[in-house]
Motif scaffolding. Structure first.
Motif, mmCIF file in Angstrom:
data_model
loop_
_atom_site.group_PDB
_atom_site.id
_atom_site.type_symbol
_atom_site.label_atom_id
_atom_site.label_comp_id
_atom_site.label_asym_id
_atom_site.label_seq_id
_atom_site.Cartn_x
_atom_site.Cartn_y
_atom_site.Cartn_z
ATOM 1 N N MET A 98 -27.209 50.856 -9.930
ATOM 2 C CA MET A 98 -28.265 51.207 -10.885
ATOM 3 C C MET A 98 -28.906 52.544 -10.526
ATOM 4 N N ARG A 99 -28.974 52.840 -9.223
ATOM 5 C CA ARG A 99 -29.477 54.147 -8.825
ATOM 6 C C ARG A 99 -28.527 55.244 -9.319
ATOM 7 N N PHE A 100 -27.236 54.939 -9.224
ATOM 8 C CA PHE A 100 -26.253 55.914 -9.695
ATOM 9 C C PHE A 100 -26.385 56.103 -11.219
ATOM 10 N N ALA A 101 -26.640 54.996 -11.921
ATOM 11 C CA ALA A 101 -26.844 55.097 -13.366
ATOM 12 C C ALA A 101 -28.063 55.962 -13.666
ATOM 13 N N ASP A 102 -29.140 55.782 -12.875
ATOM 14 C CA ASP A 102 -30.344 56.599 -13.056
ATOM 15 C C ASP A 102 -30.012 58.082 -12.895
ATOM 16 N N ILE A 103 -29.221 58.370 -11.854
ATOM 17 C CA ILE A 103 -28.848 59.765 -11.584
ATOM 18 C C ILE A 103 -28.084 60.347 -12.766
ATOM 19 N N MET A 104 -27.107 59.571 -13.258
ATOM 20 C CA MET A 104 -26.294 60.074 -14.369
ATOM 21 C C MET A 104 -27.127 60.236 -15.638
ATOM 22 N N PHE A 105 -28.124 59.336 -15.785
ATOM 23 C CA PHE A 105 -28.994 59.429 -16.956
ATOM 24 C C PHE A 105 -29.840 60.699 -16.914
ATOM 25 N N ALA A 106 -30.241 61.082 -15.693
ATOM 26 C CA ALA A 106 -31.141 62.226 -15.561
ATOM 27 C C ALA A 106 -30.432 63.541 -15.877
ATOM 28 N N ILE A 107 -29.133 63.590 -15.606
ATOM 29 C CA ILE A 107 -28.412 64.850 -15.825
ATOM 30 C C ILE A 107 -28.159 65.036 -17.314
ATOM 31 N N PRO A 108 -28.565 66.171 -17.890
ATOM 32 C CA PRO A 108 -28.391 66.352 -19.326
ATOM 33 C C PRO A 108 -26.914 66.324 -19.728
ATOM 34 N N THR A 109 -26.626 65.636 -20.839
ATOM 35 C CA THR A 109 -25.247 65.397 -21.245
ATOM 36 C C THR A 109 -24.481 66.668 -21.582
ATOM 37 N N LEU A 110 -25.055 67.465 -22.467
ATOM 38 C CA LEU A 110 -24.260 68.563 -23.003
ATOM 39 C C LEU A 110 -23.897 69.610 -21.945
ATOM 40 N N PRO A 111 -24.847 70.068 -21.106
ATOM 41 C CA PRO A 111 -24.444 71.034 -20.079
ATOM 42 C C PRO A 111 -23.330 70.506 -19.176
ATOM 43 N N ILE A 112 -23.457 69.235 -18.761
ATOM 44 C CA ILE A 112 -22.443 68.716 -17.847
ATOM 45 C C ILE A 112 -21.118 68.536 -18.584
ATOM 46 N N LEU A 113 -21.203 68.154 -19.860
ATOM 47 C CA LEU A 113 -19.972 67.977 -20.645
ATOM 48 C C LEU A 113 -19.238 69.306 -20.825
ATOM 49 N N ILE A 114 -19.980 70.353 -21.180
ATOM 50 C CA ILE A 114 -19.292 71.628 -21.395
ATOM 51 C C ILE A 114 -18.810 72.202 -20.072
ATOM 52 N N THR A 115 -19.495 71.862 -18.976
ATOM 53 C CA THR A 115 -18.996 72.319 -17.676
ATOM 54 C C THR A 115 -17.650 71.681 -17.374
#
Lengths: 322, 304
Positions: free
Chosen positions: B130-147
């Motif tokens: 769940m901590r890992f889920a929190d981390i992934m939730f915090a990272i904005p989707t689009l920047p990481i996706l385009i990266t």
């Protein structure tokens, strides 16, 4: 309450460290760096020169050391140097983030005001023609790809009917001052604001409608009506206030978005915001810029989560934080 | 007399529909859901069966036919290589729908497993996931996706295999919502009596997980999965529009829309980019409506 906030902040420390590691790894493991990026790729650098440059930027050190260095600087408020702009990352972000903020803040206000009015009316007149229409349009708004809507509006209002400009933030070739400058920016803002508002209004309207529908079935609403209060007072004073409670969370969670910029919309309308800058940064492998920006947004998101819970506790005394 | 009892028995039987059956009955009573289902079927048939009926399916690329506006022969005109846009739309639809479905598969597998395991075992396993889920939730989707998209471009993956990676990436950054949902559902199921019975019978964990918990979370998985397909199609199209997802010669709707990046195509040849946009819109609306109707069907308490 104070203790609760402190505890939540402490608990979020590992999360932000974890996020920084994931962000660091994503960008460091990415093949290609600023030296092989497009804009220097044209120059024929010798291998020695490349190695020299990598050393200069500290790209030849092992990963843990690079992470340590990066985090050490970040903690001192130094996000490194943007290769693309040849300025500190914080300066680049400071230059462009307010353009994004202007756009997002306008959208946020419009979105919530319109969603409130539409959502409340659609809930009050449930099953009416207006309500069915809203239900259908909400689905359309939630399903629109941002770039397609942006392009359609651009084609319609800037290419076919030249009502609005093709892009940018100010007219080129003129240097307006004062009020004229404000009007000029507003004129350039119209299409991107319209696009983003249409995109975001669906979800919010749906929430307003849903919470209103739930509230108007409560006993205290029946009591208010039985007291002979005007329907307007019942809806806006008794029902709406309670319906707003769960929306506080939603609102707090949208706050980081004010600073995140809209990557695709800003690109389509050539708006000089942080979203467009990040995309350029990505194409040019300006990783310090991307990393700094992504980390800041991640940090703001975590803060917004805490804020959402705290605000909810303040607004609704039935929720007790331990 | 006997007949009467028999019919009574039958009536009783009919009342005790399985939850699946009654959910299905509620689903087909929803006119919007039926309209959306029909629409989606038409799109699937258009994409997968349509190409067999296209007169251009064996046509060679002839550049002299390039950039023709819509006409009787080419209903939606031709693109810059002289390919028929209608046929291109069908082929692109196959890719877009497939990417959406497969990415959702990844989401269901990852999110479902993580949610199930976290909720069931609790303790440190739960904390870590769940901590890992929190981390992934915090990272904005689009920047990481385009990266990730940019990384793909650097890896010089063969274009035809690239779509599999696009599916995987979309799945990897969108499993968290489902895992939280499944976890909370498992937590509440664990408190129910049938789980206590399972405990008392001394069933093995594997049996508790797969025979008792999994069937109960399938409705959420179906609803989340349906809505997930819509989200994945949107993400893929955004990525491909930016030139970081599916790349030519593989077509996808988002990739076709990237024609609009060219100023001339954008302002003078709207038949190149408006149809794929409309296809994305119709598909995503239909899937969202179906997902919503399924949620109402599985959870009648939610409905009005």
């Amino acid at each position: 309450m104070f203790q609760y906030i402190i505890r939540r902040l402490m608990e979020s420390v590992p999360t932000i460290i974890g996020a920084s590691i994931v962000i660091f790894l994503a960008f460091s493991l990415a093949p290609g760096d600023v030296i092989t990026a497009n804009y220097t790729g044209g120059m024929n650098l010798t291998e020695e020169r490349k190695a020299e440059l990598r050393e200069l930027y500290g790209l030849n050190k092992p990963l843990p050391e690079r992470y340590g260095l990066w985090m050490g600087h970040v903690l001192q408020g130094d996000f490194g140097q943007s290769y693309l702009y040849n300025k500190p990352v914080t300066d680049v972000i400071k230059t462009f983030v307010w353009n994004s903020f202007l756009l997002s803040a306008t959208v946020l206000v419009l979105q919530w005001m319109l969603a409130l009015v539409i959502g409340v009316f659609s809930a009050v007149r449930q099953y009416s023609l207006f309500d069915s229409l809203v239900t259908v349009l909400v689905f359309v708004a939630m399903s629109l790809p941002s770039f397609f809507l942006g392009l359609l509006l651009l084609k319609l209002f800037a290419v076919d009917y030249r009502i609005f400009p093709l892009g940018g933030m100010t007219s080129t070739g003129v240097d307006y001052q004062g009020l004229q400058h404000i009007l000029d920016v507003a004129y350039h803002m119209a299409l991107p604001v319209l696009t983003l508002t249409l995109l975001s209004i669906g979800g919010t309207t749906r929430y307003f409608r849903m919470t209103m529908l739930e509230v108007v079935r409560q006993d205290y609403i029946r009591t208010a009506r039985a007291k002979g209060l005007k329907e307007r007072v019942v809806i806006f004073k008794h029902a709406l206030r309670n319906a707003l409670l769960p929306l506080i969370t939603l609102f707090a969670l949208e706050l980081p978005g004010l600073f995140a910029g809209a990557i695709i919309t800003e690109r389509i309308f050539n708006w000089p915001g942080i979203g467009r800058v990040t995309l350029d940064g990505l194409y040019q492998r300006d990783y310090p810029l991307m990393m700094g920006f992504t980390l800041i947004i991640a940090f703001l998101t975590i803060l917004a989560n805490i804020l959402a819970d705290v605000l909810y506790g303040v607004a609704d005394p039935r929720v007790r934080h331990r | 007399m006997t007949i009467a009892t028999e019919s009574k028995v039958r009536a009783v039987k009919r009342k005790a529909d399985s939850p699946w059956k009654s959910a299905w009955r509620r689903f087909i009573r929803n006119p919007m859901a039926i309209a959306a289902l029909t629409m989606l079927t038409v799109i699937v048939l258009f994409s997968f069966v349509g190409p067999f009926f296209s007169p251009y399916k064996d046509a060679r690329i002839t550049v002299k036919n390039a950039n023709q506006p819509p006409s009787a022969e080419h209903w939606l005109g031709t693109d810059n290589l002289g390919r028929d846009v209608v046929l291109r739309l069908m082929q692109a639809g196959q890719i877009s729908l497939l990417v959406g479905l497969m990415a959702t598969g990844v989401i269901l597998l990852l999110g479902g497993t993580i949610g199930l395991v976290s909720g069931f075992y609790g303790g440190w396993v739960d904390s870590i996931f769940m901590r890992f889920a929190d981390i992934m939730f915090a990272i904005p989707t689009l920047p990481i996706l385009i990266t990730f998209g940019a990384i793909l471009s650097d890896l010089k993956f063969p274009p035809d295999r690239r779509i599999y990676l696009v599916m995987l990436i979309i799945g990897l950054i969108s499993w968290m919502g489902l895992s939280r949902l499944v976890r909370s559902q498992v937590l509440s199921l664990k408190e129910q009596e049938f789980m206590l019975a399972a405990e008392a019978l001394g069933l093995r964990d594997r049996r508790k997980l797969f025979a008792h918990l999994l069937p109960n979370i399938i409705p959420i998985m179906i609803v989340s999965g349906t809505l997930g397909v819509a989200g994945a199609i949107l993400l893929e199209s955004a990525l491909s529009f930016l030139g970081l997802g599916v790349i030519p010669p593989t077509p996808s709707w988002g990739q076709m829309l990237s024609a609009a990046n060219n100023m001339v195509d954008f302002s003078k040849r709207p038949w190149l980019w408006i149809p794929p946009g409309v296809m994305i819109l119709i598909t995503v609306v239909s899937i969202n409506v179906i997902g919503d109707a399924l949620r109402d069907a599985f959870d009648p308490k939610m409905k009005r």
